[in-house]
Design a protein around this motif. Structure first.
Motif, short mmCIF file in Angstrom:
data_model
loop_
_atom_site.label_atom_id
_atom_site.label_comp_id
_atom_site.label_asym_id
_atom_site.label_seq_id
_atom_site.Cartn_x
_atom_site.Cartn_y
_atom_site.Cartn_z
N LEU A 80 0.81 -1.23 0.12
CA LEU A 80 -0.10 0.03 -0.25
C LEU A 80 0.84 1.32 -0.01
O LEU A 80 0.76 2.23 -0.89
CB LEU A 80 -0.85 0.00 1.16
CG LEU A 80 -2.01 1.09 1.53
CD1 LEU A 80 -2.80 1.32 0.21
CD2 LEU A 80 -2.64 1.12 2.61
N THR A 81 1.84 1.27 0.82
CA THR A 81 2.83 2.50 0.69
C THR A 81 3.49 2.48 -0.63
O THR A 81 3.89 3.68 -0.89
CB THR A 81 3.86 2.19 1.98
OG1 THR A 81 3.19 2.08 3.13
CG2 THR A 81 4.81 3.43 2.10
N GLY A 86 3.53 5.89 -5.38
CA GLY A 86 3.80 5.90 -6.77
C GLY A 86 4.99 5.16 -7.37
O GLY A 86 5.24 5.40 -8.36
N LYS A 87 5.26 4.34 -6.37
CA LYS A 87 6.38 3.25 -6.91
C LYS A 87 6.06 2.08 -7.66
O LYS A 87 4.81 1.94 -7.71
CB LYS A 87 7.15 2.87 -5.78
CG LYS A 87 7.74 4.11 -4.81
CD LYS A 87 9.30 4.14 -4.45
CE LYS A 87 9.71 5.00 -3.68
NZ LYS A 87 9.87 6.22 -4.00
#
Length: 127
Positions: A80-81, A86-87
């Motif tokens: 989620l992180t 945006g990775k």
């Protein structure tokens, strides 16, 4: 004189408009803790870090990364992180190599650019 701190941590908070380096600690002597933090930031700004310190922290950061993926909750939170930041999924595989490729000059240049001892702000609560 001894300075007792019950816990201490820092983290980076990336926001849309700004980034923050946030820290927290618990102590019965907040004035002494603030003085110590200011002194250490001044030394960090003036002298930077050593290769030994860089190696220690890179090993700690890269060595602890797999521990994020030892539970379903950890995997979900990490992904989620990753998505929120945006990775891409390949960044999980490339992350540790990015840390390992850092040079002492890059880190010390970053310290000179971003560590500003005179701009530190402190909020003391719960006295």
């Amino acid at each position: 004189m001894y300075l007792y701190v019950y816990y201490c941590y820092t983290y980076l908070s990336n926001q849309l408009e700004f980034d923050l380096l946030v820290g927290s600690c618990a102590s019965q002597n907040p004035e002494d803790v603030i003085k110590l933090i200011k002194t250490e930031w001044e030394k960090l700004f003036e002298f930077g870090i050593t290769q030994e310190e860089l190696d220690f922290h890179v090993n700690k950061i890269t060595g602890s990364y797999p521990l994020r993926f030892t539970s379903s909750k950890g995997i979900v939170m990490s992904l989620l992180t990753l998505i929120t930041d945006g990775k891409k999924p390949k960044d999980v595989e490339e992350r540790n190599n990015k840390y390992r490729s850092l040079t002492i000059d890059q880190v010390n240049d970053c310290i000179k650019k971003y560590i500003r001892p005179n701009d530190l702000s402190f909020i003391v609560c719960g006295m």
